[in-house]
Design a protein around this motif. Structure first.
Motif, PDB file in Angstrom:
ATOM      1  N   PRO A 162      54.132  51.231 -28.199  1.00 24.97           N
ATOM      2  CA  PRO A 162      55.015  51.410 -29.211  1.00 24.97           C
ATOM      3  C   PRO A 162      56.809  52.022 -28.225  1.00 24.97           C
ATOM      4  O   PRO A 162      56.735  52.917 -28.453  1.00 24.97           O
ATOM      5  N   LEU A 163      57.676  51.795 -26.861  1.00 23.60           N
ATOM      6  CA  LEU A 163      58.052  51.932 -25.715  1.00 23.60           C
ATOM      7  C   LEU A 163      58.860  51.749 -27.066  1.00 23.60           C
ATOM      8  O   LEU A 163      59.638  50.326 -27.051  1.00 23.60           O
ATOM      9  N   GLU A 164      60.557  52.670 -27.450  1.00 22.36           N
ATOM     10  CA  GLU A 164      61.409  51.850 -27.312  1.00 22.36           C
ATOM     11  C   GLU A 164      62.612  52.918 -26.444  1.00 22.36           C
ATOM     12  O   GLU A 164      62.017  53.132 -24.944  1.00 22.36           O
ATOM     13  N   ASN A 165      63.507  52.204 -26.404  1.00 15.70           N
ATOM     14  CA  ASN A 165      64.234  52.067 -25.331  1.00 15.70           C
ATOM     15  C   ASN A 165      64.329  54.216 -25.006  1.00 15.70           C
ATOM     16  O   ASN A 165      64.732  54.206 -23.346  1.00 15.70           O
ATOM     17  N   SER A 166      64.700  54.951 -25.770  1.00 18.39           N
ATOM     18  CA  SER A 166      65.172  56.521 -25.041  1.00 18.39           C
ATOM     19  C   SER A 166      63.958  56.634 -25.023  1.00 18.39           C
ATOM     20  O   SER A 166      63.605  57.984 -24.680  1.00 18.39           O
ATOM     21  N   GLY A 167      62.224  56.287 -25.266  1.00 19.61           N
ATOM     22  CA  GLY A 167      61.312  56.485 -24.023  1.00 19.61           C
ATOM     23  C   GLY A 167      60.963  56.876 -22.671  1.00 19.61           C
ATOM     24  O   GLY A 167      60.278  57.332 -22.354  1.00 19.61           O
ATOM     25  N   ARG A 184      54.053  56.437 -25.157  1.00 15.59           N
ATOM     26  CA  ARG A 184      55.541  56.101 -26.464  1.00 15.59           C
ATOM     27  C   ARG A 184      56.986  56.599 -24.951  1.00 15.59           C
ATOM     28  O   ARG A 184      57.619  56.657 -25.062  1.00 15.59           O
ATOM     29  N   LYS A 185      56.008  57.378 -24.441  1.00 20.13           N
ATOM     30  CA  LYS A 185      57.369  58.169 -22.492  1.00 20.13           C
ATOM     31  C   LYS A 185      56.920  57.840 -22.062  1.00 20.13           C
ATOM     32  O   LYS A 185      56.361  58.174 -21.632  1.00 20.13           O
TER      33      LYS A 185
END
Length: 369
Positions: A195-200, A173-174
């Motif tokens: 499960p990577l988001e932009n904030s990660g 995730r990070k």
């Protein structure tokens, strides 16, 4: 029969998508990333990746872990239900295949003495824990395939010799700053299916990397990350939740020749966004929610392939693809897909595709509500 079976099992490793590889024996001969034909616009540096075979003279050829198959410095221990990395691996091994086992942890001394290892395959295990010094002995490792495991973070202290990292389909995730520090030889990372988001992505997470190829597909991105390496030739962000391409999203990626944005939720591409991609050759925007052909395509002199199928495009203008006048576009299109759009194709003027090599390169029709 046994040599043939062994070769067949090694070749099977090359079929793990989304990578393209001719055969697994290619691990001894890297030709760099595949490119379209245009010598002027290539510009991508290739990495030889060829191990110094003269320095790898077998000295322990009789060593082979129980149940494994060993031949020509290749140790294959896949599909054996192993719970840990086996012992008694010959120090001259260059490829170690441990895929499809039940390994849950990489311990400090698991790879002790394997200073000649070039490729390590750990795909489809249950690895969730890696000792911070597990990879320390692997001073010549160039290819690490550790996809389809249970990792929640990028492994620490990766070998500085690493060229290619496949870590897709984990639980990451990070991506913290400094995790790739010292990896000056790295040119290819596959990290999709996490499960990577932009904030990660921490600011500076990719500092120091000179990547040619990066794939972050099947993640949870809602926009194009703005802090990726400027050296990228290929960027694949398909199967995410990206909704728009804003003006400066692509500003730092001027060396891209292939951009994959298919299977997102893109409704809008701001005018001028594509002008930052002067060497682009392939643009994948299929399976989105576009209502018109993106502006700026005629100005991309090297663009040859555009995927726009399965969108909401209702009209195609006569100058949507080709520049006005002659002698401006250096590379003619050899592929434009517009099928599965609500376009009345009988209304499209033939001159619309005046800079296409062949009428068979254009795909229309098959629209279903």
């Amino acid at each position: 029969m046994r040599p043939l079976w062994f070769l067949a099992s090694l070749l099977a490793l090359s079929q793990a998508l989304p990578f393209e590889q001719k055969a697994f024996w290619d691990f001894t001969l890297d030709d760099g990333l595949p490119m379209l034909n245009d010598e002027e616009a290539s510009g991508a540096e290739t990495t030889s990746g060829v191990p110094d075979l003269d320095s790898l003279t077998p000295t322990f050829s009789a060593m082979c872990p129980f149940g494994c198959h060993c031949h020509l410095r290749v140790v294959q221990c896949s599909d054996l239900g192993l719970k840990a990395v086996p012992k008694e691996i010959s120090p001259d091994t260059t490829l170690l295949d441990l895929q499809n086992n039940d390994i849950s942890e990489l311990r400090r001394d698991d790879f002790k003495g394997l200073q000649h290892l070039y490729a390590l395959v750990l795909v489809n295990n249950k690895i969730s824990k890696i000792h911070e010094k597990a990879f320390s002995p692997l001073r010549k490792l160039q290819k690490l395939y550790i996809s389809k495991n249970h990792l929640v973070e990028i492994p620490p202290n990766l070998p500085s010799s690493l060229v290619e990292l496949r870590i897709h389909d984990n639980r990451i995730r990070k991506v913290p700053k400094g995790v790739f520090s010292g990896l000056r030889n790295m040119n290819c990372i596959e990290m999709g299916g996490n499960p990577l988001e932009n904030s990660g992505f921490e600011p500076g997470a990719f500092d120091g990397l000179k990547l040619n190829y990066l794939r972050i597909s099947e993640a949870k991105l809602t926009g194009i990350p703005k802090d990726l390496p400027e050296t990228l030739n290929e960027l694949h962000l398909d199967h995410n939740k990206i909704q728009a391409i804003e003006l400066e999203d692509l500003l730092r990626y001027s060396k891209l020749y292939r951009l994959g944005l298919g299977h997102n939720q893109i409704r809008m591409i701001e005018n001028g966004s594509l002008s930052f991609l002067p060497t682009l050759r392939e643009l994948h925007l299929d399976n989105n929610k576009l209502s018109r052909v993106p502006s700026g395509l005629p100005d991309l002199k090297l663009l040859q392939v555009v995927y726009l199928h399965t969108n909401n495009i209702t009209k195609v203008g006569v100058n949507d693809f080709c520049p006005v006048g002659f002698g401006v576009k250096r590379a003619y299109y050899n592929g434009i897909s517009l099928f599965n759009n609500p376009v009345p194709y009988w209304e499209v003027q033939p001159a619309t595709f005046r800079c296409v090599t062949d009428r068979l390169a254009i795909q229309f029709g098959n629209y279903k509500k």
